[in-house]
Structures are given as C-alpha cells and as structure tokens.
Design a protein around this motif. Structure first.
Motif, PDB file in Angstrom:
ATOM      1  N   LEU A   1     -20.937   6.145 -69.115  1.00  0.00           N
ATOM      2  CA  LEU A   1     -19.587   6.714 -68.707  1.00  0.00           C
ATOM      3  C   LEU A   1     -19.110   5.854 -67.506  1.00  0.00           C
ATOM      4  CD1 LEU A   1     -21.809  10.300 -68.167  1.00  0.00           C
ATOM      5  CD2 LEU A   1     -19.903   9.790 -69.665  1.00  0.00           C
ATOM      6  N   ALA A   2     -19.690   5.170 -66.840  1.00  0.00           N
ATOM      7  CA  ALA A   2     -19.207   4.435 -65.727  1.00  0.00           C
ATOM      8  C   ALA A   2     -17.566   3.812 -66.074  1.00  0.00           C
ATOM      9  CB  ALA A   2     -20.053   3.464 -64.953  1.00  0.00           C
ATOM     10  N   PRO A   3     -17.691   2.917 -67.190  1.00  0.00           N
ATOM     11  CA  PRO A   3     -16.232   2.286 -67.346  1.00  0.00           C
ATOM     12  C   PRO A   3     -15.320   3.033 -67.423  1.00  0.00           C
ATOM     13  CG  PRO A   3     -18.195   1.405 -68.662  1.00  0.00           C
ATOM     14  CD  PRO A   3     -18.747   2.597 -68.206  1.00  0.00           C
ATOM     15  N   LEU A   4     -15.494   4.507 -68.120  1.00  0.00           N
ATOM     16  CA  LEU A   4     -14.347   5.354 -68.357  1.00  0.00           C
ATOM     17  C   LEU A   4     -13.590   5.862 -67.161  1.00  0.00           C
ATOM     18  CD1 LEU A   4     -16.149   7.667 -70.984  1.00  0.00           C
ATOM     19  CD2 LEU A   4     -14.367   5.829 -71.393  1.00  0.00           C
ATOM     20  N   PHE A   5     -14.386   5.796 -65.721  1.00  0.00           N
ATOM     21  CA  PHE A   5     -13.772   6.099 -64.594  1.00  0.00           C
ATOM     22  C   PHE A   5     -13.647   4.913 -63.545  1.00  0.00           C
ATOM     23  CE2 PHE A   5     -16.285   9.811 -66.526  1.00  0.00           C
ATOM     24  CZ  PHE A   5     -15.065  10.676 -66.143  1.00  0.00           C
ATOM     25  N   GLY A   6     -13.589   3.550 -64.485  1.00  0.00           N
ATOM     26  CA  GLY A   6     -13.291   2.487 -63.589  1.00  0.00           C
ATOM     27  C   GLY A   6     -14.509   2.100 -62.735  1.00  0.00           C
ATOM     28  N   LEU A   7     -15.618   2.417 -63.107  1.00  0.00           N
ATOM     29  CA  LEU A   7     -16.677   2.105 -62.055  1.00  0.00           C
ATOM     30  C   LEU A   7     -17.466   0.643 -62.888  1.00  0.00           C
ATOM     31  CD1 LEU A   7     -18.485   2.414 -59.672  1.00  0.00           C
ATOM     32  CD2 LEU A   7     -20.029   3.987 -61.305  1.00  0.00           C
TER      33      LEU A   7
ATOM     34  N   GLY B   1     -23.125  14.262 -55.743  1.00  0.00           N
ATOM     35  CA  GLY B   1     -22.156  13.129 -55.892  1.00  0.00           C
ATOM     36  C   GLY B   1     -21.541  12.453 -54.648  1.00  0.00           C
ATOM     37  N   ALA B   2     -21.377  13.308 -53.562  1.00  0.00           N
ATOM     38  CA  ALA B   2     -20.887  12.457 -52.497  1.00  0.00           C
ATOM     39  C   ALA B   2     -21.894  11.784 -51.752  1.00  0.00           C
ATOM     40  CB  ALA B   2     -20.508  13.759 -51.476  1.00  0.00           C
ATOM     41  N   GLY B   3     -23.058  12.069 -51.927  1.00  0.00           N
ATOM     42  CA  GLY B   3     -24.171  10.918 -51.520  1.00  0.00           C
ATOM     43  C   GLY B   3     -24.003   9.753 -52.308  1.00  0.00           C
ATOM     44  N   ALA B   4     -23.850   9.824 -53.729  1.00  0.00           N
ATOM     45  CA  ALA B   4     -23.543   8.575 -54.329  1.00  0.00           C
ATOM     46  C   ALA B   4     -22.315   7.855 -54.069  1.00  0.00           C
ATOM     47  CB  ALA B   4     -23.374   9.092 -55.864  1.00  0.00           C
ATOM     48  N   PHE B   5     -21.496   8.536 -53.717  1.00  0.00           N
ATOM     49  CA  PHE B   5     -20.135   7.763 -53.343  1.00  0.00           C
ATOM     50  C   PHE B   5     -20.459   6.974 -51.914  1.00  0.00           C
ATOM     51  CE2 PHE B   5     -16.564   7.974 -50.180  1.00  0.00           C
ATOM     52  CZ  PHE B   5     -15.632   7.343 -50.834  1.00  0.00           C
ATOM     53  N   VAL B   6     -21.362   7.506 -51.159  1.00  0.00           N
ATOM     54  CA  VAL B   6     -21.568   6.780 -49.702  1.00  0.00           C
ATOM     55  C   VAL B   6     -22.667   5.729 -50.093  1.00  0.00           C
ATOM     56  CG1 VAL B   6     -22.934   7.033 -47.725  1.00  0.00           C
ATOM     57  CG2 VAL B   6     -21.612   8.940 -48.521  1.00  0.00           C
ATOM     58  N   ALA B   7     -23.319   5.770 -50.991  1.00  0.00           N
ATOM     59  CA  ALA B   7     -24.490   4.743 -51.442  1.00  0.00           C
ATOM     60  C   ALA B   7     -23.496   3.512 -52.104  1.00  0.00           C
ATOM     61  CB  ALA B   7     -25.391   5.182 -52.558  1.00  0.00           C
ATOM     62  N   LEU B   8     -22.575   3.869 -52.967  1.00  0.00           N
ATOM     63  CA  LEU B   8     -21.548   2.892 -53.576  1.00  0.00           C
ATOM     64  C   LEU B   8     -20.815   2.164 -52.258  1.00  0.00           C
ATOM     65  CD1 LEU B   8     -20.461   4.483 -57.010  1.00  0.00           C
ATOM     66  CD2 LEU B   8     -21.970   2.592 -56.484  1.00  0.00           C
ATOM     67  N   SER B   9     -20.492   2.957 -51.453  1.00  0.00           N
ATOM     68  CA  SER B   9     -19.492   2.240 -50.337  1.00  0.00           C
ATOM     69  C   SER B   9     -20.552   1.225 -49.485  1.00  0.00           C
ATOM     70  CB  SER B   9     -19.195   3.429 -49.304  1.00  0.00           C
ATOM     71  OG  SER B   9     -18.301   4.567 -49.940  1.00  0.00           O
ATOM     72  N   PHE B  10     -21.841   1.344 -49.224  1.00  0.00           N
ATOM     73  CA  PHE B  10     -22.713   0.583 -48.787  1.00  0.00           C
ATOM     74  C   PHE B  10     -23.105  -0.865 -49.457  1.00  0.00           C
ATOM     75  CE2 PHE B  10     -23.980   3.710 -45.836  1.00  0.00           C
ATOM     76  CZ  PHE B  10     -24.074   3.075 -44.741  1.00  0.00           C
ATOM     77  N   ILE B  11     -22.914  -0.585 -50.923  1.00  0.00           N
ATOM     78  CA  ILE B  11     -22.974  -1.671 -51.885  1.00  0.00           C
ATOM     79  C   ILE B  11     -21.659  -2.549 -51.833  1.00  0.00           C
ATOM     80  CG2 ILE B  11     -23.312  -2.193 -54.228  1.00  0.00           C
ATOM     81  CD1 ILE B  11     -25.018   0.071 -54.512  1.00  0.00           C
ATOM     82  N   GLY B  12     -20.623  -1.671 -51.295  1.00  0.00           N
ATOM     83  CA  GLY B  12     -19.348  -2.598 -51.599  1.00  0.00           C
ATOM     84  C   GLY B  12     -18.404  -2.214 -52.474  1.00  0.00           C
TER      85      GLY B  12
ATOM     86  N   ALA C   1     -22.725   0.498 -61.528  1.00  0.00           N
ATOM     87  CA  ALA C   1     -23.335   1.811 -61.875  1.00  0.00           C
ATOM     88  C   ALA C   1     -24.880   1.723 -61.814  1.00  0.00           C
ATOM     89  CB  ALA C   1     -22.673   2.217 -63.301  1.00  0.00           C
ATOM     90  N   LEU C   2     -25.179   0.449 -62.532  1.00  0.00           N
ATOM     91  CA  LEU C   2     -26.602   0.125 -62.592  1.00  0.00           C
ATOM     92  C   LEU C   2     -27.346   0.075 -61.383  1.00  0.00           C
ATOM     93  CD1 LEU C   2     -26.769  -2.189 -65.711  1.00  0.00           C
ATOM     94  CD2 LEU C   2     -27.604   0.235 -65.756  1.00  0.00           C
ATOM     95  N   ALA C   3     -26.757  -0.585 -60.458  1.00  0.00           N
ATOM     96  CA  ALA C   3     -26.981  -0.618 -59.152  1.00  0.00           C
ATOM     97  C   ALA C   3     -27.458   0.824 -58.374  1.00  0.00           C
ATOM     98  CB  ALA C   3     -26.065  -1.248 -58.019  1.00  0.00           C
ATOM     99  N   LEU C   4     -26.290   1.521 -58.582  1.00  0.00           N
ATOM    100  CA  LEU C   4     -26.455   3.004 -57.978  1.00  0.00           C
ATOM    101  C   LEU C   4     -27.576   3.810 -58.833  1.00  0.00           C
ATOM    102  CD1 LEU C   4     -25.653   5.224 -56.650  1.00  0.00           C
ATOM    103  CD2 LEU C   4     -23.934   5.890 -58.470  1.00  0.00           C
ATOM    104  N   SER C   5     -28.125   3.563 -60.119  1.00  0.00           N
ATOM    105  CA  SER C   5     -29.153   4.082 -60.650  1.00  0.00           C
ATOM    106  C   SER C   5     -30.409   3.611 -60.228  1.00  0.00           C
ATOM    107  CB  SER C   5     -29.143   3.829 -62.066  1.00  0.00           C
ATOM    108  OG  SER C   5     -30.088   4.381 -62.953  1.00  0.00           O
TER     109      SER C   5
END
Length: 329
Positions: A283-289, A233-244, A294-298
């Motif tokens: 799921l993503a919109p429920l948590f403000g993503l 999960g932390a890895g996904a957080f890092v990936a999203l950070s790179f996406i902005g 979310a699709l970019a992360l997938s």
C-alpha cells in the motif's frame, strides 16, 4: 483445587506460553531490526509514540466504561486497565482477538465489576468498536478506490479492499443482529448441562438490554472509538516525523485504516506478523510513502507492541498468580 482455581491457573499458563511463542517468533524474524528502528527514532521519540498509545488506550477505556451503566466514575481506571490488557493480549498473544476479549473480561471482573455487567458491557463495547472500525475501513477503502480508479492494472488490489470492506460489514451485521439470539441459545444449552448457567446468562441479557437503553452513552462510546481509530493513524504520522519522513497526515490515516482491516482479517496470526509488513509494502508506494519508511514504521509498531504488551501481560499473569496463591492459602 476447585473449578475457579483451575481456570485461573490455566489462564496464567496459557498467557505465559503465548508470550513465549510470540517472543520466539519475533526472534526468528529478526529482533535486531526492531531494536534498530527504536535507536533510529531515539528514546524520547519512542517514549512519545508509546505515550500516544497509552492516551488512546485511555480513550478506549472510557468508551468501555460509558456502556457499563451504574458504575461510578471512580472505577474508570479499572476499565482503562482492562482495555489495556485486552489490547496487549490482542497484540502479543497467539490467540489474538479472542484471547484479548477473555483477558479483558477477567481483568474487569477482578476489579469487582459484577460479572453480568462485565460481559454485557464487553459485548456493547465490541459492537461500538466494530461500528467505528467499519466507518474507518470504509473511509480507507473509498479513498483507495478513488486513487486506483485511473489505474486499470490495480484492479486486483481494489478487489481485495472491496472484499475486506464487505467482510467487515458482514461481521458488523452478524455481531449486532445475533447478540441476543446467541445469548438465548447459550442459556438453553447451558441450562440443560450446568445448573444455574441459564440464570447467569439471563442476567447478562438483562444487563445488555439496560446498556442499550442508554443510547446517548452508546453513541458517545462509538464517537470515542472513532477518535481512537483516527488517533492511531495520527500516531503513525508522528512516528514517521521522528524518522524524518514527511507525508500528509490524511494519507497515513488512509494507509493505517487499510492496514488495520487486513490485520483484523488475519486475527489468527500472532500480532499480524508478516501480514502487517506485506500490507505496508503493497500500500505505501500508492500514497507516496517509500517502502523503506513503511517497513520502518511497521517495525516501530512492533517495538511499541512489545514494549507495552509484554510488561502488561506479565503484570496480568502476576495478578492472576497472586489471586491463585490467595485462594490456595
């Protein structure tokens, strides 16, 4: 060609055929989108994301080694490689979880680990991983329940999450309780059909008993699997950070725990294609993503699975092929 050679040849052919099917499916759903998201994160960001995955694979390899008593630490790289092939097969081959277990066992056996200990440690490692995944799943389901408690229109989603949690608990209980009875049953059936098979399964059962006597190592393996799940999960957080995209790390860990639950339930789908994307959208919109993020992360996870999984599976097939050539020669 004896039975072992036929088995090795079959593994090579099935692995290559599975890779071809998965690549064809990815081309069909749009490989261009996968490559586009890699360009968006940049090569350095993508390399870092893959590096986090390798670190997690190393952690899981150590967890496997811990439940293999009597194996020296110098053999640890063999367990890390076996875990890597096991995960790669799960990610990119059509037969998913089952294929990953078979290929991981073959990789470890090829490294010279005694067969009874290969299978006993694999059973114990799978048990600790399922227990860790269950804890990770229950954390995500509990967080989702709290979030949806004030939203009566989201009852169906909460019910789905509850069913997933109950299914995970049932799988964990069944896998734990039925290990020894199933080995005994297989030994009786095999002994009546194949000479020596009952004795081989007896050796696996004895090795499994020895594994579980080392409770401290089993607990340590469980803890490492918890770390790996949270690390994913932390890895996904890092990936999203790179996406902005900025999102609390706790929220993305919750999302990832629920995504993995759904992917496990859909183990017959190669790489969770379609299931993973649909779960992110839900799921993503429920948590403000944002859904787009979310699709970019997938897609980024899909790119990582390809970048790691395909070369690993080709290397595995090449190793099997060299072994086959050596036996034939």
């Amino acid at each position: 060609m004896n039975r072992a050679r036929w088995m090795r040849a079959g593994v090579v052919l099935v692995t290559l055929a599975g890779l071809a099917v998965t690549i064809a499916l990815l081309v069909q759903i749009g490989i261009g989108d996968v490559l586009a998201v890699v360009r968006r994160i940049g090569l350095i960001g993508f390399a870092l994301y893959c590096g986090i995955t390798f670190a997690l694979l190393g952690t899981m390899g150590i967890a496997w080694w811990l439940v293999a008593p009597g194996i020296a630490a110098r053999r640890l790289p063999s367990f890390i490689w076996a875990r890597t092939t096991r995960e790669a097969a799960t990610d990119v081959l059509p037969f998913s979880q089952v294929g990953g277990i078979v290929i991981g066992a073959r990789s470890l056996g090829a490294a010279g680990v005694p067969q009874p200990l290969v299978y006993a440690s694999l059973v114990a490692d799978q048990t600790t991983e399922l227990a860790a995944q269950l804890a990770y799943t229950l954390y995500g389901v509990g967080a989702l329940a709290l979030l949806l408690s004030s939203q009566p229109t989201s009852g169906d989603l909460l019910a789905m999450a509850g069913v997933g949690a109950v299914a995970s608990i049932a799988i964990m209980i069944a896998f734990t309780v039925l290990q020894r009875p199933l080995l005994m049953f297989a030994g009786r059936i095999g002994g009546a059909v194949l000479p020596g098979s009952a004795a081989a399964l007896g050796s696996v059962r004895a090795a499994l008993d020895e594994v579980y006597r080392r409770r401290g190592r089993v607990v340590a393996g469980f803890v490492l699997h918890i770390i790996a799940w949270v690390g994913s999960g932390a890895g996904a957080f890092v990936a999203l950070s790179f996406i902005g995209i900025r999102i609390d790390v706790e929220k993305i860990i919750i999302i990832e725990s629920l995504i993995f639950t759904l992917r496990t339930a859909a183990f017959v789908v190669p790489g969770g294609i379609g299931v993973q994307e649909g779960a992110y959208v839900l799921l993503a919109p429920l948590f403000g993503l944002p859904v787009e993020a979310a699709l970019a992360l997938s897609l980024l996870k899909r790119a990582r699975d390809l970048a790691i999984g395909i070369p690993v599976m080709i290397a595995f097939a090449a190793g099997e092929g060299r072994g086959l050539a050596g036996e034939t020669g």
